[in-house]
Design an enzyme around this catalytic site. Structure first.
Site, PDB file in Angstrom:
ATOM      1  N   CYS A 223       0.835  -1.205   0.000  1.00 15.93           N
ATOM      2  CA  CYS A 223       0.000   0.000   0.000  1.00 15.93           C
ATOM      3  C   CYS A 223       0.870   1.255   0.000  1.00 15.93           C
ATOM      4  CB  CYS A 223      -0.978  -0.058   1.187  1.00 15.93           C
ATOM      5  SG  CYS A 223      -2.398   1.009   0.994  1.00 15.93           S
TER       6      CYS A 223
ATOM      7  N   HIS B 189      -3.584  -5.793   1.028  1.00 15.65           N
ATOM      8  CA  HIS B 189      -2.894  -5.999   2.311  1.00 15.65           C
ATOM      9  C   HIS B 189      -2.843  -7.465   2.710  1.00 15.65           C
ATOM     10  CE1 HIS B 189      -2.607  -1.775   3.729  1.00 15.65           C
ATOM     11  NE2 HIS B 189      -3.662  -1.589   2.938  1.00 15.65           N
TER      12      HIS B 189
ATOM     13  N   GLU C 112      -1.157  -8.722   5.069  1.00 16.51           N
ATOM     14  CA  GLU C 112      -1.072  -8.833   6.543  1.00 16.51           C
ATOM     15  C   GLU C 112      -2.458  -8.748   7.186  1.00 16.51           C
ATOM     16  OE1 GLU C 112      -0.639  -6.149   4.873  1.00 16.51           O
ATOM     17  OE2 GLU C 112      -1.086  -4.341   6.039  1.00 16.51           O
TER      18      GLU C 112
END
Lengths: 220, 738
Positions: A90, A198, A200
């Site tokens: 990002c 993302h 994560e």
């Protein structure tokens, strides 16, 4: 976690996905360590570097532009040139583009609004360090959350990305107007990679999916 | 300035002026006028509401902090605690929607991290007017962008909320922001009580400018035709700065470098300094010329009243100042010593060496006027006993369902929530798509449930029942996902308290909430009152919003809010207390909604206990409260996400109701839909029986499956058609907003 590989997580003023990445790195049994934007570091100590998402410097001037000039980036460049795997997520992707480590740029979404949603991604060329062919799941389902995630590169740049196999992931259903549906790219050597979604945020089932895990397990 | 003009300028009345003279023993002078104006404003002093707020049930063994500090705190056990609060930013958001909403988020976050908690989640309760009302699409756009712009950048996920529409908000929208922060086992709760004579008063964060001067007193009066002229009283926010403040303040607290800390919110430096001194029972000296300012021409009075954002005041031992300053330097922030704690209980303000005033802080903080505003005992209204009138007029149930799915009140809110980062922080387990947001607690692995409450249309029916519902409905929503409701914060948005009929609604709603909280043992731990929500004599719907927090031992098998399996049994639980002709009836012009019955809080508490147990059984796959627009709408919402239909043709519900097409849209307080493993019906019925809830009825409606929503012979439409209506309703109302 003594003995496990050390992963450097960069923190700029305004980085806000740093703890999320830390949680993901710990979850797969690696040893995370903070790297502060003002400090250079010993490149050889790290098995990989991650630039998390957020709003470095509040996105003032241009997203990623100020962070790209931070002192720590000199060490990141050195690491990249020595083949250390570097992943920008990002805002981290935006920083890598602005610092020239990755081609192209990320501009305002088509529709000019921030978009938070789960998206489906297709693997185009695999990255040896992050989600290599053997573990990558395609399609993968990951969340996006960005206002400036529309990938742009000039025509010959795009051709080069295609010819060199540098397009990493594409959106199955383009959410932001990205050129050629691009969600992530790599440098020519394929040790530096950037991704708008993302991983994560998709590590455990309770998050709504765990397809993001494969981006980190390959580092173990 | 002559007296009358002075009173007008400082928004004080004659009686308040007399009281100032009484507490001072003399005429007020110089900056004292500004101090009284700010701290005796409705916004800061709660002078019209305090008498009634004291009635709130606010103590259980879990409550660690209630109303004394910036936010309430409850103990979750296992070393984990949470702080949470909700606050209004209605007036600034109407004047300047982006900044008004953004700074509302910033302000509520500061209330949380000031306590030492790391912000974990945000939520918003928004009330807008009709889509065609003047400026409305611009207000909707600005408010949502403002919340997104601030929350996303500061890195706290916005995970739930409520968005309402009604003509009563045409001239006065409501923007209520909720924030919750977590104390992990090693983190301490920090307070705002100044103490230790000789300790330093330190100013941290953004420089002071002229923005927001007189903001507190502006928020304490009604709008008129000149509201546009109030723009300069709206603050400007900088979420990047706030992010740095969060990290640095949490770090100095964790390193034990601060004695006390308070954010500069409404009435800025004035309220923070006087409140810190008053709470600590000490005095302070404050050198206003040492306050970092953006503009050297700013006056001491403006410095005192500025509501510039992202500023904190803290008390620090001189020996620890170098370590404290090093932390703020690290985060690129300034920390300036602006004064000192004094043993004598006087706050002394200086400007370039000259004393401007010396006041006992209690005079401003504790001795503000308290009003017993006129009100009457509550009388039930909009009652109807004829069964026929209690059903909304419905000719064709298919058409009616499509109508409510397209209506602004029933259509998808994706346009709103997709603009918020709902997952930053890596703790979100269920986002705004679900009826309850769920966050994972990192140390214990338990689940925290968040939900906002208050249904304005129930308030329009009856303020007392509406107040009860503002607690009961969200408590049931938590319970239906297996969460035990633990505590509540509120934000009471009402019109002009000087009008007895308005004050009557306020008192009725507060009593209803309080009674329900006590029966369910849900303490009210923090909150905010916003009066004067009126424009040119038109009051908003009285809207006592609530934010509830619940706890569940694990994240496994939390029931979904939609159907997840085919061939599940569909059951309806009904605790018959109130029947309303419902929000569909309200959509018909000129016909007020009617109802009968009343809520019995103890019976609802029984249903809460039952639902908690039910929702922890792995065979209960889906749960959903039947709310606005009744059973047909709730069934449809359960079918839409995965496109699993409902066949409810043969169920025993149909044997009991009259006029099924109309009954599908009336509303019963309270009903819950369940989808249950079809082989477990016996287990389900036995569990319900064993937890006997007086008066509870259970209906088997049918089963999930197919691709149509079917209810007897009254309703039969394809899920895909319903989905299209639900997903396109928003843009049909706000064409200008992509």
């Amino acid at each position: 976690m003594s003995g496990s590989k050390r992963i450097g997580i960069l923190r700029f003023l305004g980085t806000n996905c740093d703890r999320d990445v830390w949680q993901a790195i710990e979850a797969v049994g690696l040893a995370p360590e903070w790297l502060w934007y003002q400090d250079r570091f010993e490149v050889s100590r790290f098995a990989a570097l991650i630039l998390p998402g957020g709003f470095s410097y509040g996105d003032y001037l241009r997203c990623g532009a100020l962070a790209a000039k931070a002192p720590v980036m000199a060490s990141v460049r050195e690491a990249a040139s020595r083949g250390v795997p570097v992943l920008g997520i990002c805002n981290g992707f935006q920083i890598l583009c602005d610092s020239g480590l990755l081609p192209g740029a990320l501009v305002r979404n088509e529709g000019l609004r921030f978009i938070d949603q789960w998206v489906e991604l297709n693997l185009v060329n695999s990255c040896p360090a992050f989600a290599p062919q053997a573990v990558a799941k395609t399609p993968s389902r990951l969340p996006i959350a960005h206002g400036e995630g529309r990938f742009y590169v000039e025509a010959e740049g795009l051709k080069e990305l295609q010819d060199q196999g540098q397009i990493w992931w594409t959106y199955a259903d383009n959410p932001n107007g990205s050129m050629a549906n691009i969600a992530g790219v790599m440098n020519r050597e394929k040790n530096v990679a950037g991704l708008m979604p993302h991983p994560e945020r998709a590590i455990f089932d309770w998050m709504g999916g765990d397809d993001g895990r494969s981006f980190f397990t390959s580092l173990v | 300035m002559e007296l009358a003009a002075k009173l007008k300028h400082y928004r004080l009345n004659q009686a308040e002026y007399e009281k100032i003279k009484e507490v001072l023993g003399r005429e007020p002078r110089g900056v004292e006028w500004a101090l009284f104006s700010a701290l005796w404003s409705e916004h800061c002093s709660y002078k019209s509401s305090k008498i009634h707020l004291k009635k709130f049930f606010n103590k259980t063994e879990r409550v660690l902090e209630s109303f004394g500090e910036n936010a309430g705190v409850i103990d979750l056990g296992e070393g984990e605690r949470v702080a949470f609060k909700m606050e209004s930013h209605n007036h600034p958001s109407y004047i300047e929607p982006y900044q008004g909403a953004a700074t509302g988020v910033g302000g509520i976050l500061r209330d949380i991290f000031t306590m030492g908690a790391r912000p974990l989640a945000l939520a918003n309760f928004l009330c807008f007017g009709e889509s065609r009302a003047p400026r409305m699409s611009q207000l909707v756009d600005g408010v949502v962008r403002g919340i997104a712009g601030y929350g996303n950048c500061v890195g706290v996920p916005t995970v739930t909320g409520q968005t309402e529409f009604h003509s009563s908000y045409n001239g006065n929208i409501l923007v209520n922001a909720f924030a919750l922060g977590l104390f992990r086992p090693h983190m301490k709760i920090v307070n705002s009580r100044a103490r230790g004579p000789g300790n330093w008063v330190v100013y941290v964060g953004a420089k002071t400018g002229r923005d927001g001067v007189h903001g507190a007193s502006m928020a304490s009066e009604s709008f008129d035709a000149n509201s546009e002229a109030k723009k300069p009283t709206v603050q400007i926010g900088d979420p990047f700065y706030e992010k740095l403040l969060i990290e640095s303040c949490l770090e100095v607290m964790e390193k034990d470098l601060v004695v006390a800390i308070q954010d500069m919110g409404a009435a800025g430096l004035t309220s923070s300094s006087f409140e810190m001194a008053s709470k600590g029972g000490v005095g302070l000296t404050l050198h206003l010329d040492k306050v970092p300012v953006r503009d050297q021409t700013i006056s001491p009075e403006e410095i005192l009243l500025s509501e510039s954002q992202e500023r904190m005041l803290l008390i620090c031992e001189p020996a620890k100042f170098p370590a404290l300053k090093a932390v703020f330097d690290h985060w690129n922030l300034d920390a300036s010593v602006v004064g000192e704690v004094k043993a004598s209980k006087t706050v002394e303000l200086f400007w370039r060496g000259e004393m401007l005033c010396a006041l006992d802080p209690d005079v401003l903080v504790e001795r503000a006027p308290l009003y017993q505003r006129r009100y009457s005992p509550w009388e039930a209204r909009h009652r109807e006993s004829k069964p026929d009138k209690l059903l909304p007029v419905v000719e064709d149930a298919n058409e009616a369902l499509l109508q409510v799915l397209r209506d602004l009140r029933g259509t998808s809110r994706d346009w709103v929530y997709q603009q918020y980062d709902q997952r930053v922080g890596g703790a979100t387990a269920r986002d705004a798509a679900d009826s309850v947001a769920v966050m994972r607690l990192p140390d214990s692995g338990r689940a925290l449930g968040l939900v906002l409450g208050c249904r304005p249309y129930v308030m329009r029916w009856d303020s007392r029942q509406g107040g009860m519902d503002a607690v009961a409905y969200p408590a049931l929503e938590l319970a239906a996902k297996g969460f035990e409701p633990l505590a509540l914060t509120d934000c009471l948005n009402f019109g002009n308290p000087e009008k007895p009929e308005l004050m009557t609604e306020f008192v009725a709603a507060v009593e209803g909430m309080s009674q329900t909280c006590a029966a369910m043992r849900i303490p009210v731990i923090s909150g905010n009152v916003s009066f004067y929500n009126e424009t040119l004599d038109q009051n908003v719907t009285s809207t006592p919003t609530t934010g509830l927090v619940g706890l569940r031992p694990n994240l496994q098998a939390i029931p979904a809010s939609h159907f997840t399996e085919k061939l599940d049994g569909i059951f309806l639980l009904r605790l018959p207390q109130v029947q309303l002709s419902g929000q569909l009836a309200e959509l018909k012009p000129g016909a007020p909604m009617v109802g009968q019955g009343e809520i019995h809080a103890h019976a609802v508490a029984g249903l809460v206990r039952l639902l908690i147990q039910l929702a922890r059984q792995p065979y209960v796959h889906s749960t959903r409260l039947v709310g606005k627009f009744g059973l047909a709408y709730a069934l449809a919402r359960m079918c839409l996400p995965l496109g699993i239909g409902a066949r409810t043709a043969a169920g025993d519900w149909f044997a009991e109701v009259r006029e099924p097409a109309r009954s599908l849209f009336c509303e019963h307080l309270y009903e819950v839909l369940l989808a249950v493993d079809r082989n477990q019906e016996t287990a389900l019925r036995e569990l319900i029986k064993s937890l006997a809830v007086d008066g509870l009825k259970i209906f088997k409606l049918g089963e999930t499956g197919g691709d149509r929503i079917v209810a007897g012979r009254a309703l039969d439409i394809p899920v895909s058609e319903a989905k299209r209506a639900y997903q396109t309703g928003w843009e049909a109302h706000f064409e200008g907003l992509e």
